[in-house]
Write a protein that holds these residues in place. Structure first.
Motif, mmCIF file in Angstrom:
data_model
loop_
_atom_site.group_PDB
_atom_site.id
_atom_site.type_symbol
_atom_site.label_atom_id
_atom_site.label_comp_id
_atom_site.label_asym_id
_atom_site.label_seq_id
_atom_site.Cartn_x
_atom_site.Cartn_y
_atom_site.Cartn_z
ATOM 1 N N UNK A 18 0.839 -1.205 0.000
ATOM 2 C CA UNK A 18 0.000 0.000 0.000
ATOM 3 C C UNK A 18 0.875 1.256 0.000
ATOM 4 N N UNK A 19 1.969 1.208 0.770
ATOM 5 C CA UNK A 19 2.847 2.370 0.861
ATOM 6 C C UNK A 19 3.506 2.718 -0.462
ATOM 7 N N UNK A 20 3.908 1.693 -1.214
ATOM 8 C CA UNK A 20 4.507 1.939 -2.529
ATOM 9 C C UNK A 20 3.475 2.539 -3.474
ATOM 10 N N UNK A 42 4.179 1.924 6.732
ATOM 11 C CA UNK A 42 2.869 1.898 7.384
ATOM 12 C C UNK A 42 1.718 1.906 6.381
ATOM 13 N N UNK A 43 2.041 1.955 5.085
ATOM 14 C CA UNK A 43 0.994 1.890 4.076
ATOM 15 C C UNK A 43 0.507 3.227 3.581
ATOM 16 N N UNK A 44 1.215 4.309 3.926
ATOM 17 C CA UNK A 44 0.803 5.624 3.461
ATOM 18 C C UNK A 44 -0.327 6.199 4.273
ATOM 19 N N UNK A 73 -9.856 1.627 -1.881
ATOM 20 C CA UNK A 73 -8.674 1.435 -1.043
ATOM 21 C C UNK A 73 -7.661 2.563 -1.140
ATOM 22 N N UNK A 74 -7.617 3.253 -2.280
ATOM 23 C CA UNK A 74 -6.566 4.235 -2.512
ATOM 24 C C UNK A 74 -6.796 5.552 -1.792
ATOM 25 N N UNK A 81 -8.355 -5.619 5.685
ATOM 26 C CA UNK A 81 -7.474 -5.344 4.545
ATOM 27 C C UNK A 81 -8.181 -4.760 3.337
ATOM 28 N N UNK A 82 -9.490 -4.940 3.251
ATOM 29 C CA UNK A 82 -10.208 -4.410 2.084
ATOM 30 C C UNK A 82 -10.567 -2.936 2.233
ATOM 31 N N UNK A 83 -10.251 -2.358 3.381
ATOM 32 C CA UNK A 83 -10.596 -0.961 3.634
ATOM 33 C C UNK A 83 -9.413 -0.036 3.343
#
Length: 559
Positions: free
Chosen positions: A237-239, A294-296, A359-360, A470-472
């Motif tokens: 997610x962070x990338x 941390x996934x942004x 998700x984005x 995880x889908x959120x």
């Protein structure tokens, strides 16, 4: 013409451009309104809390909360406007101070803008010069740290005190304060007394606040770190979040120019001048890695603005006579013109093709503009703006019902229509309570006597301990089920929402009343704050305060 006059003229021009860019895009985000409800409670004598009687630190920046409180003491009726102006002032000042620091670093007779142009060209950078959030304070903090490092290297105590404040601006800024402190200790490694003074100066203020935080809130960190599970890793997610920032604006072009210019201008410089660059660039690299890990974030670009600003500090202004920096500045100016001309559409058009809408990251100003049926040029500047949201339908009626004795309010969504409903009171265990995802506009629209909670956990410790979904979307990836929401209130079990179960609510209330871990959690922030409770909270913060988990299935508990 005198060198100083030219420099001051450039600084004034940069400040004017920053002010115009921030003023045109001035706004108050929903998250900025979250800060203001805490400030309103401070003004009312309830302490730095979101809900009276519940000691939960919902704001990540302790310093921003108290700055806004001080700034709004003379006029509590227009807190949104004052918070916007405070952010704009700090943001403009930060860009000017960083540019002045770059002039000290380069010691050149002729300087031209480079990094300042890159930063101000980005629409999210101009958006977050205000917003009611702490991002302008963040860049102001970084700019002063940069100036101290280059201008006052012989004042290690000043630098150490400022470095220590990083933890109170935002916890992750301890990367910058920590590296600055480490550089000071290395420079004075042969002087034990100086090292002790540096450490003492650096930890004194944040140390006192940390004792207060543990005793008052029962946590080592702001509650937002628990709600967002900031200790977990979501590199994928962070990338994606990094790509959302770099690719729409072709930001890799000026970044490559920045790296090239840094290599040329720092190469073979004396240690006194190279250390500040290593601190700022090194911390920026670590900060970027942390955000990726941390996934942004759920807001487009927000979390990458501080490390970008830190990276740009040494090149805010660059020598005009250096061929590399001169060409880089010209290329950056051309890039900036194209980006500014494209505006926020640079990202919105790109996001339509590349960002998962569920998700984005989202472009926050556009979310609230479209949600209220307005254009992107009509940004919210007061809480009243948010009244036009469809999910505020019959909100005032619900507030009246809660004031008259009802216990619980929620939004009922049926066939595309949303409206606020309430449930009758069953006992006096909890104050009148409402639930909604967006705490800011609901919190500032509701009286302080109403407890405003959210299902994702910012103001709600039970929700913050839910498992991540995880889908959120990152930052919104927890959800306290409706049965838990009602159980954690004094609502009767009559006329429940269709998706709620009376039997399940009874089980959950039994769990809340009898589970030792949940009882300890509730006591840490709801019990009266006596000296004994303060000491218990410190022990709780140092042990299980952050690790307690709440299973959404009440059948998993043995009660």
């Amino acid at each position: 013409m005198n060198r100083k006059i030219i420099l001051y003229a450039e600084l004034v021009l940069i400040g004017i451009l920053a002010f115009i860019g921030g003023f045109i895009r001035r706004w108050i985000a929903d998250d900025g309104l979250i800060v203001l409800r805490t400030v309103a409670n401070l003004h009312a004598g309830n302490g730095p809390v979101f809900n009276a009687g519940e000691r939960v630190e919902v704001n990540t920046s302790a310093m921003w909360t108290f700055l806004v409180w001080l700034f709004t003491i003379p006029d509590q009726e227009h807190m949104e406007t004052l918070a916007i102006w405070l952010g704009l002032f700090l943001g403009v000042a930060g860009i000017i101070v960083a540019s002045y620091g770059a002039s000290v670093f380069h010691e050149s007779a002729a300087l031209i803008p480079f990094g300042a142009v890159v930063y101000l060209a980005l629409p999210p950078a101009r958006d977050f010069l205000t917003s009611g959030l702490e991002w302008s304070l963040v860049i102001f903090y970084l700019s002063v740290l940069w100036l101290f490092l280059v201008r006052f290297p012989d004042k290690p105590i000043w630098i150490a005190i400022w470095a220590g404040l990083s933890w109170l601006v935002r916890p992750e800024l301890a990367l910058y304060g920590g590296l600055a402190g480490l550089a000071l200790l290395i420079q004075h490694r042969k002087e034990l007394r100086s090292c002790l003074k540096i450490v003492g100066a650096g930890v004194a203020i944040p140390g006192v606040y940390e004792i207060f935080r543990m005793g008052y809130y029962g946590l080592l960190t702001p509650h937002t770190a628990v709600a967002k599970s900031a200790s977990e890793s979501y590199f994928g997610r962070g990338i994606d979040y990094l790509g959302d920032f770099v690719l729409p604006y072709y930001l890799w072009i000026p970044l490559a120019l920045v790296v090239l210019t840094l290599c040329v201008t720092v190469w073979k410089r004396e240690e006194r001048l190279s250390v500040p660059v290593l601190v700022m660039v090194g911390a920026a690299a670590l900060h970027t890695l942390y955000v990726v890990r941390i996934g942004g974030d759920f807001m487009h670009a927000r979390m990458f603005l501080p490390p970008l600003f830190a990276l740009l500090c040494p090149v805010m202004l660059v020598p005009a006579r250096n061929i590399v920096s001169g060409i880089a500045s010209l290329a950056a100016a051309i890039w900036a013109f194209i980006v500014v001309a494209g505006g926020s559409q640079n990202y919105l058009s790109w996001a339509e093709q590349h960002v998962d809408p569920d998700k984005g990251a989202v472009y926050e100003p556009e979310v609230w503009s479209s949600g209220t049926g307005r254009s992107l040029d009509e940004l919210p500047r007061t809480v009243d703006y948010y009244d036009a949201l469809p999910n505020m339908n019959k909100f005032d009626r619900a507030m009246h019902a809660l004031d008259e004795g009802d216990a619980f309010g929620w939004v009922l969504e049926d066939r595309g229509r949303a409206e606020w409903r309430t449930l009758k009171r069953d006992d006096e265990t909890y104050p009148p309570t409402i639930y909604w995802l967006s705490l800011g506009y609901t919190g500032m629209s509701a009286p302080l006597e109403i407890r405003v909670l959210d299902p994702i956990g910012l103001s709600n410790p039970l929700a913050a301990r839910q498992p991540r979904l995880p889908e959120k979307r990152i930052g919104h990836d927890k959800e306290l089920p409706i049965d838990w929401q009602i159980a954690f209130s004094s609502a009767s079990l009559e006329n429940l929402p269709p998706e709620a179960s009376a039997e399940n609510i009874r089980r959950i209330r039994n769990v809340i009343a009898n589970d030792p871990a949940i009882q300890e959690l509730l006591a840490s922030y709801r019990d009266p704050l006596t000296p004994a409770r303060f000491l218990k909270n410190i022990r709780f913060a140092l042990t299980g305060g952050r690790t307690i988990e709440v299973n959404p299935d009440p059948n998993a508990y043995k009660h």
